[in-house]
Design a protein around this motif. Structure first.
Motif, PDB file in Angstrom:
ATOM      1  N   TRP A 161       3.417  -4.893  -7.834  1.00 34.97           N
ATOM      2  CA  TRP A 161       2.345  -5.512  -7.029  1.00 34.97           C
ATOM      3  C   TRP A 161       2.223  -7.008  -7.359  1.00 34.97           C
ATOM      4  O   TRP A 161       1.978  -7.835  -6.475  1.00 34.97           O
ATOM      5  N   ARG A 163       2.055   5.633  -7.328  1.00 32.64           N
ATOM      6  CA  ARG A 163       1.928   6.148  -5.954  1.00 32.64           C
ATOM      7  C   ARG A 163       3.070   5.645  -5.080  1.00 32.64           C
ATOM      8  O   ARG A 163       3.556   6.346  -4.197  1.00 32.64           O
ATOM      9  N   PRO A 216     -12.502  -6.163  -1.002  1.00 33.00           N
ATOM     10  CA  PRO A 216     -12.022  -7.447  -1.529  1.00 33.00           C
ATOM     11  C   PRO A 216     -10.953  -8.041  -0.611  1.00 33.00           C
ATOM     12  O   PRO A 216     -10.336  -7.315   0.170  1.00 33.00           O
ATOM     13  N   THR A 266      -0.987  -2.202   4.591  1.00 36.00           N
ATOM     14  CA  THR A 266      -1.597  -0.882   4.854  1.00 36.00           C
ATOM     15  C   THR A 266      -2.687  -0.586   3.830  1.00 36.00           C
ATOM     16  O   THR A 266      -3.193   0.529   3.782  1.00 36.00           O
ATOM     17  N   THR A 267      -3.025  -1.580   2.982  1.00 37.22           N
ATOM     18  CA  THR A 267      -4.128  -1.366   2.039  1.00 37.22           C
ATOM     19  C   THR A 267      -5.447  -1.645   2.753  1.00 37.22           C
ATOM     20  O   THR A 267      -5.467  -2.124   3.884  1.00 37.22           O
ATOM     21  N   THR A 268      -6.529  -1.352   2.055  1.00 39.40           N
ATOM     22  CA  THR A 268      -7.855  -1.627   2.620  1.00 39.40           C
ATOM     23  C   THR A 268      -8.301  -3.055   2.301  1.00 39.40           C
ATOM     24  O   THR A 268      -9.403  -3.448   2.689  1.00 39.40           O
ATOM     25  N   LEU A 269      -7.467  -3.807   1.607  1.00 39.42           N
ATOM     26  CA  LEU A 269      -7.836  -5.185   1.257  1.00 39.42           C
ATOM     27  C   LEU A 269      -7.956  -6.033   2.520  1.00 39.42           C
ATOM     28  O   LEU A 269      -7.089  -5.981   3.391  1.00 39.42           O
ATOM     29  N   ASN A 302       2.531  -1.526  -4.365  1.00 41.01           N
ATOM     30  CA  ASN A 302       1.200  -0.921  -4.420  1.00 41.01           C
ATOM     31  C   ASN A 302       0.584  -1.217  -5.778  1.00 41.01           C
ATOM     32  O   ASN A 302       1.282  -1.268  -6.786  1.00 41.01           O
ATOM     33  N   ARG A 303      -0.740  -1.427  -5.751  1.00 39.09           N
ATOM     34  CA  ARG A 303      -1.442  -1.707  -7.022  1.00 39.09           C
ATOM     35  C   ARG A 303      -1.089  -0.649  -8.059  1.00 39.09           C
ATOM     36  O   ARG A 303      -0.735  -0.957  -9.187  1.00 39.09           O
ATOM     37  N   THR A 304      -1.152   0.623  -7.660  1.00 41.85           N
ATOM     38  CA  THR A 304      -0.791   1.718  -8.558  1.00 41.85           C
ATOM     39  C   THR A 304       0.676   2.067  -8.290  1.00 41.85           C
ATOM     40  O   THR A 304       0.993   2.758  -7.310  1.00 41.85           O
ATOM     41  N   GLY A 307       0.826  -1.206   0.000  1.00 36.68           N
ATOM     42  CA  GLY A 307       0.000   0.000   0.000  1.00 36.68           C
ATOM     43  C   GLY A 307       0.856   1.250   0.000  1.00 36.68           C
ATOM     44  O   GLY A 307       2.019   1.225   0.435  1.00 36.68           O
ATOM     45  N   ALA A 308       0.291   2.342  -0.504  1.00 38.12           N
ATOM     46  CA  ALA A 308       1.056   3.591  -0.603  1.00 38.12           C
ATOM     47  C   ALA A 308       0.194   4.802  -0.268  1.00 38.12           C
ATOM     48  O   ALA A 308       0.398   5.897  -0.809  1.00 38.12           O
ATOM     49  N   GLY A 309      -0.769   4.641   0.644  1.00 41.43           N
ATOM     50  CA  GLY A 309      -1.594   5.764   1.095  1.00 41.43           C
ATOM     51  C   GLY A 309      -0.973   6.426   2.311  1.00 41.43           C
ATOM     52  O   GLY A 309       0.213   6.247   2.611  1.00 41.43           O
ATOM     53  N   GLY A 310      -1.785   7.186   3.023  1.00 40.44           N
ATOM     54  CA  GLY A 310      -1.295   7.898   4.203  1.00 40.44           C
ATOM     55  C   GLY A 310      -0.779   6.955   5.273  1.00 40.44           C
ATOM     56  O   GLY A 310       0.236   7.232   5.927  1.00 40.44           O
ATOM     57  N   ALA A 311      -1.456   5.837   5.454  1.00 36.10           N
ATOM     58  CA  ALA A 311      -1.028   4.877   6.476  1.00 36.10           C
ATOM     59  C   ALA A 311       0.345   4.305   6.138  1.00 36.10           C
ATOM     60  O   ALA A 311       1.193   4.125   7.016  1.00 36.10           O
TER      61      ALA A 311
HETATM   62  P1  ATR Z   1      -4.880   5.531   3.538  1.00 38.79           P
HETATM   63  O1  ATR Z   1      -4.425   6.939   3.266  1.00 38.79           O
HETATM   64  O2  ATR Z   1      -5.799   5.427   4.715  1.00 38.79           O
HETATM   65  O3  ATR Z   1      -3.745   4.559   3.613  1.00 38.79           O
HETATM   66  P2  ATR Z   1      -5.720   5.271   0.763  1.00 38.79           P
HETATM   67  O4  ATR Z   1      -4.889   6.421   0.348  1.00 38.79           O
HETATM   68  O5  ATR Z   1      -7.121   5.216   0.251  1.00 38.79           O
HETATM   69  O6  ATR Z   1      -5.843   5.118   2.326  1.00 38.79           O
HETATM   70  O7  ATR Z   1      -4.954   3.941   0.384  1.00 38.79           O
HETATM   71  C1  ATR Z   1      -5.575   2.733   0.266  1.00 38.79           C
HETATM   72  C2  ATR Z   1      -4.550   1.709  -0.194  1.00 38.79           C
HETATM   73  O8  ATR Z   1      -5.238   0.480  -0.473  1.00 38.79           O
HETATM   74  C3  ATR Z   1      -3.827   2.115  -1.471  1.00 38.79           C
HETATM   75  O9  ATR Z   1      -2.515   1.652  -1.403  1.00 38.79           O
HETATM   76  C4  ATR Z   1      -4.641   1.379  -2.523  1.00 38.79           C
HETATM   77  O10 ATR Z   1      -3.943   1.111  -3.717  1.00 38.79           O
HETATM   78  P3  ATR Z   1      -3.964   2.210  -4.932  1.00 38.79           P
HETATM   79  O11 ATR Z   1      -2.947   3.255  -4.563  1.00 38.79           O
HETATM   80  O12 ATR Z   1      -3.586   1.416  -6.109  1.00 38.79           O
HETATM   81  O13 ATR Z   1      -5.368   2.739  -4.982  1.00 38.79           O
HETATM   82  C5  ATR Z   1      -4.957   0.085  -1.810  1.00 38.79           C
HETATM   83  N1  ATR Z   1      -6.074  -0.620  -2.417  1.00 38.79           N
HETATM   84  C6  ATR Z   1      -7.383  -0.328  -2.282  1.00 38.79           C
HETATM   85  N2  ATR Z   1      -8.144  -1.208  -2.976  1.00 38.79           N
HETATM   86  C7  ATR Z   1      -7.281  -2.068  -3.574  1.00 38.79           C
HETATM   87  C8  ATR Z   1      -7.432  -3.204  -4.442  1.00 38.79           C
HETATM   88  N3  ATR Z   1      -8.644  -3.632  -4.832  1.00 38.79           N
HETATM   89  N4  ATR Z   1      -6.306  -3.853  -4.849  1.00 38.79           N
HETATM   90  C9  ATR Z   1      -5.081  -3.432  -4.455  1.00 38.79           C
HETATM   91  N5  ATR Z   1      -4.873  -2.357  -3.645  1.00 38.79           N
HETATM   92  C10 ATR Z   1      -5.954  -1.695  -3.210  1.00 38.79           C
END
Ligand code: ATR
Length: 279
Positions: free
Chosen positions: A180, A163, A205, A196-199, A158-160, A134-138
């Protein structure tokens, strides 16, 4: 709870804020330590955030937590920002100084490390490479914490990918961005795995990840805490890996703010964990 005219005041500023567990958490500690203080949910629309922030010192507030969508604005508006908050790019805790100016902190990195240390005594990020999903704020907070605690390397997936590259560029240090699709292979030789992803979160999912290449002494942690025992943590425990759930990060990150506003460094206990999970 009976308040006097001297009660210390704090709260959580967010929009929406109704889902926040912080009032329940701080309310529990205020009761437990019998403190003359209150911690309120403060619903503030984005366009009104600066006005509210500027008003806090004039309303007798000791400070506040800041949550979605105001954390970046809080970083921009705080008068003094601690280095780790600047690195993470967000402020989640404001403390009013005696002169009325505002200190901006980010306690997520502290909360992450303290949770690992409590859940797995003796934990040190220096033990070996860490894999962060994951690459969000967390993820930013987790990586900042790992770097501060001496992680020799961080593998970031990270999926994307874009980021992940951005986080690596902004945080600096030994961060290797890995595709990824190669997440199963990236686990080889790791000492720590953090999702740290929402997975794996309720309603999201599942996280599909083959743990076969992860050393059995590697610590596995999940930021997701609904459910508390995610599939990742369950799978890790079944093969013998120590696993630390995500609820503790939420609880530990709240401690420095409480200490600054109310004067007592509170404890995270099993009773608190059960209480916060309640209705
Ligand atoms: P936060 O800031 O709370 O960490 P966020 O910025 O929404 O939240 O980040 C969510 C993370 O979950 C991201 O790394 C996101 O990947 P992307 O940057 O590709 O969006 C990841 N995530 C959410 N749904 C996903 C999925 N179906 N498959 C893979 N990664 C997923």
């Amino acid at each position: 709870m009976i308040l006097t005219g001297h009660a210390r005041l704090a709260g959580v500023i967010g929009w929406p804020v109704g889902h926040s567990r912080s009032p329940r958490l701080h309310g529990y500690w205020l009761d437990k330590y019998r403190l003359d203080g209150a911690y309120l949910p403060l619903p503030v629309q984005p366009g009104r955030f600066e006005q509210v922030l500027r008003a806090l010192p004039h309303m007798g507030f000791a400070g506040a937590n800041v949550t979605v969508p105001h954390k970046e604005a809080a970083l921009a508006l705080a008068d003094h920002v601690e280095p780790v908050a600047r690195r993470i790019g967000a402020v989640n805790t404001l403390v009013v100084r005696p002169d009325g100016s505002l200190e901006g902190h980010n306690t997520d990195a502290f909360g992450f490390l303290e949770n690992l240390r409590q859940g797995h005594p003796g934990f040190s990020a220096a033990a070996g490479p860490a894999v962060v999903l994951g690459a969000g704020g967390a993820a930013r907070a987790v990586i900042a914490a790992l770097q501060e605690d001496g992680a020799p390397a961080v593998r970031l997936l990270n999926r994307t990918a874009e980021r992940a590259w951005q986080v690596a560029a902004e945080l600096g240090g030994p961060i290797e961005v890995v595709p990824w699709e190669q997440r199963a292979e990236a686990l080889a030789g790791a000492a720590l795995l953090v999702n740290t992803t929402t997975l794996g979160m309720e309603g999201q999912p599942p996280l599909l990840l083959d743990l076969q290449q992860l050393p059995v002494d590697a610590v596995v942690s999940d930021i997701v805490y609904v459910p508390l025992e995610t599939e990742l943590l369950g799978a890790a425990r079944r093969r013998g890996n120590p696993a630390v759930d995500g609820l503790g990060m939420l609880l530990h990150q709240a401690r420095p703010g409480f200490a600054a506003w109310f004067g007592v460094m509170p404890e995270v206990t099993d009773e608190l964990r059960n209480f916060v999970r309640g209705p």
